[in-house]
Design a protein around this motif. Structure first.
Motif, PDB file in Angstrom:
ATOM      1  N   ARG A 139       0.833  -1.200   0.000  1.00 11.54           N
ATOM      2  CA  ARG A 139       0.000   0.000   0.000  1.00 11.54           C
ATOM      3  C   ARG A 139       0.868   1.252   0.000  1.00 11.54           C
ATOM      4  O   ARG A 139       0.561   2.243  -0.672  1.00 11.54           O
ATOM      5  CB  ARG A 139      -0.912   0.014   1.219  1.00 11.54           C
ATOM      6  N   ALA A 140       1.930   1.230   0.791  1.00 12.93           N
ATOM      7  CA  ALA A 140       2.827   2.378   0.854  1.00 12.93           C
ATOM      8  C   ALA A 140       3.448   2.658  -0.502  1.00 12.93           C
ATOM      9  O   ALA A 140       3.566   3.818  -0.930  1.00 12.93           O
ATOM     10  CB  ALA A 140       3.915   2.134   1.896  1.00 12.93           C
ATOM     11  N   ARG A 141       3.862   1.596  -1.196  1.00 11.68           N
ATOM     12  CA  ARG A 141       4.479   1.773  -2.516  1.00 11.68           C
ATOM     13  C   ARG A 141       3.511   2.450  -3.480  1.00 11.68           C
ATOM     14  O   ARG A 141       3.857   3.388  -4.210  1.00 11.68           O
ATOM     15  CB  ARG A 141       4.918   0.406  -3.056  1.00 11.68           C
ATOM     16  N   THR A 142       2.257   1.972  -3.478  1.00 15.96           N
ATOM     17  CA  THR A 142       1.236   2.541  -4.362  1.00 15.96           C
ATOM     18  C   THR A 142       0.935   3.997  -4.003  1.00 15.96           C
ATOM     19  O   THR A 142       0.832   4.865  -4.871  1.00 15.96           O
ATOM     20  CB  THR A 142      -0.054   1.707  -4.269  1.00 15.96           C
ATOM     21  N   ALA A 143       0.778   4.265  -2.691  1.00 14.54           N
ATOM     22  CA  ALA A 143       0.425   5.609  -2.260  1.00 14.54           C
ATOM     23  C   ALA A 143       1.536   6.604  -2.548  1.00 14.54           C
ATOM     24  O   ALA A 143       1.281   7.738  -3.000  1.00 14.54           O
ATOM     25  CB  ALA A 143       0.102   5.597  -0.759  1.00 14.54           C
ATOM     26  N   LEU A 144       2.792   6.228  -2.296  1.00 18.91           N
ATOM     27  CA  LEU A 144       3.913   7.135  -2.541  1.00 18.91           C
ATOM     28  C   LEU A 144       4.082   7.409  -4.027  1.00 18.91           C
ATOM     29  O   LEU A 144       4.403   8.533  -4.435  1.00 18.91           O
ATOM     30  CB  LEU A 144       5.191   6.541  -1.938  1.00 18.91           C
ATOM     31  N   ALA A 145       3.869   6.373  -4.837  1.00 21.57           N
ATOM     32  CA  ALA A 145       3.967   6.576  -6.291  1.00 21.57           C
ATOM     33  C   ALA A 145       2.886   7.538  -6.772  1.00 21.57           C
ATOM     34  O   ALA A 145       3.135   8.397  -7.632  1.00 21.57           O
ATOM     35  CB  ALA A 145       3.855   5.238  -7.009  1.00 21.57           C
ATOM     36  N   ALA A 146       1.682   7.416  -6.228  1.00 18.08           N
ATOM     37  CA  ALA A 146       0.595   8.308  -6.625  1.00 18.08           C
ATOM     38  C   ALA A 146       0.887   9.749  -6.247  1.00 18.08           C
ATOM     39  O   ALA A 146       0.432  10.684  -6.917  1.00 18.08           O
ATOM     40  CB  ALA A 146      -0.711   7.852  -5.979  1.00 18.08           C
ATOM     41  N   ALA A 147       1.680   9.945  -5.196  1.00 20.91           N
ATOM     42  CA  ALA A 147       2.031  11.296  -4.751  1.00 20.91           C
ATOM     43  C   ALA A 147       3.336  11.784  -5.366  1.00 20.91           C
ATOM     44  O   ALA A 147       3.844  12.845  -4.972  1.00 20.91           O
ATOM     45  CB  ALA A 147       2.137  11.327  -3.230  1.00 20.91           C
ATOM     46  N   ASP A 148       3.889  11.013  -6.318  1.00 26.26           N
ATOM     47  CA  ASP A 148       5.161  11.359  -6.966  1.00 26.26           C
ATOM     48  C   ASP A 148       6.289  11.500  -5.948  1.00 26.26           C
ATOM     49  O   ASP A 148       7.118  12.428  -6.035  1.00 26.26           O
ATOM     50  CB  ASP A 148       5.026  12.639  -7.791  1.00 26.26           C
ATOM     51  N   ILE A 149       6.300  10.624  -4.951  1.00 22.49           N
ATOM     52  CA  ILE A 149       7.382  10.583  -3.970  1.00 22.49           C
ATOM     53  C   ILE A 149       8.214   9.329  -4.226  1.00 22.49           C
ATOM     54  O   ILE A 149       7.663   8.220  -4.287  1.00 22.49           O
ATOM     55  CB  ILE A 149       6.820  10.560  -2.534  1.00 22.49           C
ATOM     56  N   ASP A 150       9.504   9.508  -4.405  1.00 16.36           N
ATOM     57  CA  ASP A 150      10.375   8.350  -4.620  1.00 16.36           C
ATOM     58  C   ASP A 150      10.376   7.481  -3.368  1.00 16.36           C
ATOM     59  O   ASP A 150      10.597   7.976  -2.258  1.00 16.36           O
ATOM     60  CB  ASP A 150      11.814   8.807  -4.932  1.00 16.36           C
ATOM     61  N   ALA A 151      10.177   6.183  -3.552  1.00 18.39           N
ATOM     62  CA  ALA A 151      10.059   5.267  -2.415  1.00 18.39           C
ATOM     63  C   ALA A 151      11.182   4.244  -2.442  1.00 18.39           C
ATOM     64  O   ALA A 151      11.489   3.667  -3.493  1.00 18.39           O
ATOM     65  CB  ALA A 151       8.709   4.564  -2.447  1.00 18.39           C
ATOM     66  N   GLU A 152      11.800   4.053  -1.297  1.00 19.38           N
ATOM     67  CA  GLU A 152      12.788   2.998  -1.129  1.00 19.38           C
ATOM     68  C   GLU A 152      12.277   2.073  -0.024  1.00 19.38           C
ATOM     69  O   GLU A 152      12.384   2.393   1.163  1.00 19.38           O
ATOM     70  CB  GLU A 152      14.164   3.573  -0.770  1.00 19.38           C
ATOM     71  N   LEU A 153      11.706   0.962  -0.441  1.00 16.47           N
ATOM     72  CA  LEU A 153      11.036   0.066   0.483  1.00 16.47           C
ATOM     73  C   LEU A 153      11.693  -1.307   0.456  1.00 16.47           C
ATOM     74  O   LEU A 153      12.180  -1.756  -0.594  1.00 16.47           O
ATOM     75  CB  LEU A 153       9.551  -0.073   0.131  1.00 16.47           C
ATOM     76  N   PRO A 154      11.700  -2.028   1.584  1.00 10.32           N
ATOM     77  CA  PRO A 154      12.286  -3.373   1.596  1.00 10.32           C
ATOM     78  C   PRO A 154      11.427  -4.347   0.792  1.00 10.32           C
ATOM     79  O   PRO A 154      10.198  -4.207   0.736  1.00 10.32           O
ATOM     80  CB  PRO A 154      12.294  -3.728   3.083  1.00 10.32           C
ATOM     81  N   ASN A 155      12.066  -5.308   0.193  1.00 11.51           N
ATOM     82  CA  ASN A 155      11.346  -6.313  -0.586  1.00 11.51           C
ATOM     83  C   ASN A 155      10.969  -7.531   0.253  1.00 11.51           C
ATOM     84  O   ASN A 155      10.200  -8.380  -0.200  1.00 11.51           O
ATOM     85  CB  ASN A 155      12.195  -6.770  -1.771  1.00 11.51           C
ATOM     86  N   SER A 156      11.540  -7.641   1.447  1.00 10.18           N
ATOM     87  CA  SER A 156      11.297  -8.798   2.295  1.00 10.18           C
ATOM     88  C   SER A 156      11.070  -8.355   3.736  1.00 10.18           C
ATOM     89  O   SER A 156      11.649  -7.365   4.189  1.00 10.18           O
ATOM     90  CB  SER A 156      12.479  -9.776   2.239  1.00 10.18           C
ATOM     91  N   THR A 157      10.215  -9.093   4.424  1.00  6.55           N
ATOM     92  CA  THR A 157       9.953  -8.815   5.842  1.00  6.55           C
ATOM     93  C   THR A 157      10.309 -10.019   6.715  1.00  6.55           C
ATOM     94  O   THR A 157       9.913 -10.080   7.884  1.00  6.55           O
ATOM     95  CB  THR A 157       8.458  -8.480   6.049  1.00  6.55           C
ATOM     96  N   ASP A 158      11.065 -10.954   6.148  1.00  9.56           N
ATOM     97  CA  ASP A 158      11.356 -12.200   6.871  1.00  9.56           C
ATOM     98  C   ASP A 158      12.166 -11.965   8.146  1.00  9.56           C
ATOM     99  O   ASP A 158      12.087 -12.740   9.104  1.00  9.56           O
ATOM    100  CB  ASP A 158      12.111 -13.177   5.971  1.00  9.56           C
TER     101      ASP A 158
END
Length: 371
Positions: free
Chosen positions: A264-283
């Motif tokens: 959700r964060a990735r989608t929301a930040l992209a919609a706001a034109d904010i560059d997002a650096e998010l982890p790909n794993s939560t293990d």
């Protein structure tokens, strides 16, 4: 001489109405001895006066009972002036009855002792009851024809002792009821706070994203109709998701996942034109912290979208640490993000973690850490 037993009334704490009055009135049957003597004295004036005084004594005793019961049920104390007045009236009537019908009138002393106990504080009540008991012992030596009644003195002491115990039980029950009422109010208030916190966390994020997408779609209607239609479709999907989240909150469920919040964060930040650096794993995240970190991501990203004016956002996850950073100026108030941050602090405290907010150069950081 009739032996009088202790008239221990049932001062019910649950408010059974007239039933408590009936219980109190039943004990007046032990005034049978002075009543019988007054009847035997009829048709002389002493007989009529004795019956009138007996009726007045019973009425005054019941009035004292009703008043003290009402005050105790309300959690108050008997006013000193009212206690003195009530007991004095009973004592005067009892003395007059003894003059009218003789020693049988001393049967009222037991009821006088009970009235004293329910009207005065314990230490004063015991002093006054002792005075009544001593009077019962002394009067036979002063009045010709009277005999000592040890059983009546014992009845006075037992009645006072029994009523004192009943009042202690009633007071404790009232305190328990008050504590139960307070606990119930606290439970309701805590549940209201929990629901308000969850509703803020759920709708605050969803409605922020919906508002941003609606604004974007409005700008794209003329320039890029296809993308505008896609944004409107996303608005419909997000609205349905928000409705589902609210339903889950109402039902008391917290179906929140860390991977879902990152998506959700990735989608929301992209919609706001904010560059997002998010982890790909939560293990790497510890199991008992995954829900808390999901709330951390949701609160942090929501604040980035609403308050920061950032162009870049980074989410960092560790085994016992979650952090949301951005390069914007951060919230304008020193306390951070209001009720959302307070809700996050409550959740963190429940699992032994701590919420840390700090300014960066440039930017703002929201982190949840468990040592």
């Amino acid at each position: 001489m009739t032996t009088v037993t202790a008239p221990v009334e049932s001062l019910d704490t649950e408010g059974r109405g007239w039933l408590g009055i009936v219980y109190a009135a039943v004990w007046l049957a032990f005034l049978e001895a002075p009543a019988a003597t007054a009847v035997q004295l009829l048709p002389s004036p002493r007989g009529f006066i004795g019956l009138v005084l007996l009726a007045a004594f019973a009425a005054a005793y019941l009035a004292t009972f009703l008043f003290t019961r009402a005050v105790r049920r309300a959690g108050g104390r008997i006013p000193w002036q009212r206690a003195v007045t009530g007991v004095t009236v009973l004592a005067v009537i009892a003395a007059a009855l003894c003059v009218a019908v003789g020693q049988d009138g001393t049967a009222t002393f037991v009821f006088l002792a009970v009235a004293i106990v329910i009207s005065f504080e314990w230490r004063w009540a015991m002093v006054l009851v002792a005075v009544v008991a001593v009077a019962n012992e002394v009067l036979p030596h002063l009045v010709s024809g009277w005999t000592r009644q040890a059983s009546l003195t014992l009845a006075i002491a037992l009645a006072a002792f029994a009523m004192s115990g009943v009042l202690r039980v009633i007071d404790r029950n009232l305190k328990l009821l008050e504590a139960h009422r307070t606990n119930t109010e606290l439970v309701v208030e805590n549940e209201r706070s929990r629901f308000a916190r969850d509703l803020h966390d759920i709708l605050g994020h969803s409605l922020t994203v919906i508002a941003l997408k609606a604004e974007l779609a409005g700008k794209l209607f003329d320039a890029d109709p296809e993308r505008a239609r896609a944004e409107v479709a996303d608005l419909e999907r997000l609205s349905r998701d928000a409705l589902a989240d609210v339903r889950r909150a109402v039902e008391g469920y917290r179906e929140l996942t860390l991977p879902g919040e990152l998506a959700r964060a990735r989608t929301a930040l992209a919609a706001a034109d904010i560059d997002a650096e998010l982890p790909n794993s939560t293990d790497e995240v510890e199991s008992d912290l995954r829900e808390l970190f999901a709330w951390t991501v949701r609160e942090g990203v929501t604040n980035v979208l609403k308050h920061s004016g950032a162009r870049r956002c980074e989410v960092v996850l560790g085994a016992s640490r979650a952090e949301v950073r951005d390069d914007g100026p951060g919230p304008t108030s020193p306390g951070g993000s209001g009720s959302g941050l307070r809700g996050l602090e409550e959740r963190a405290h429940a699992v032994g973690a701590t919420v840390v907010t700090r300014r960066l150069e440039p930017g703002w950081s929201l982190a949840v850490v468990r040592a």
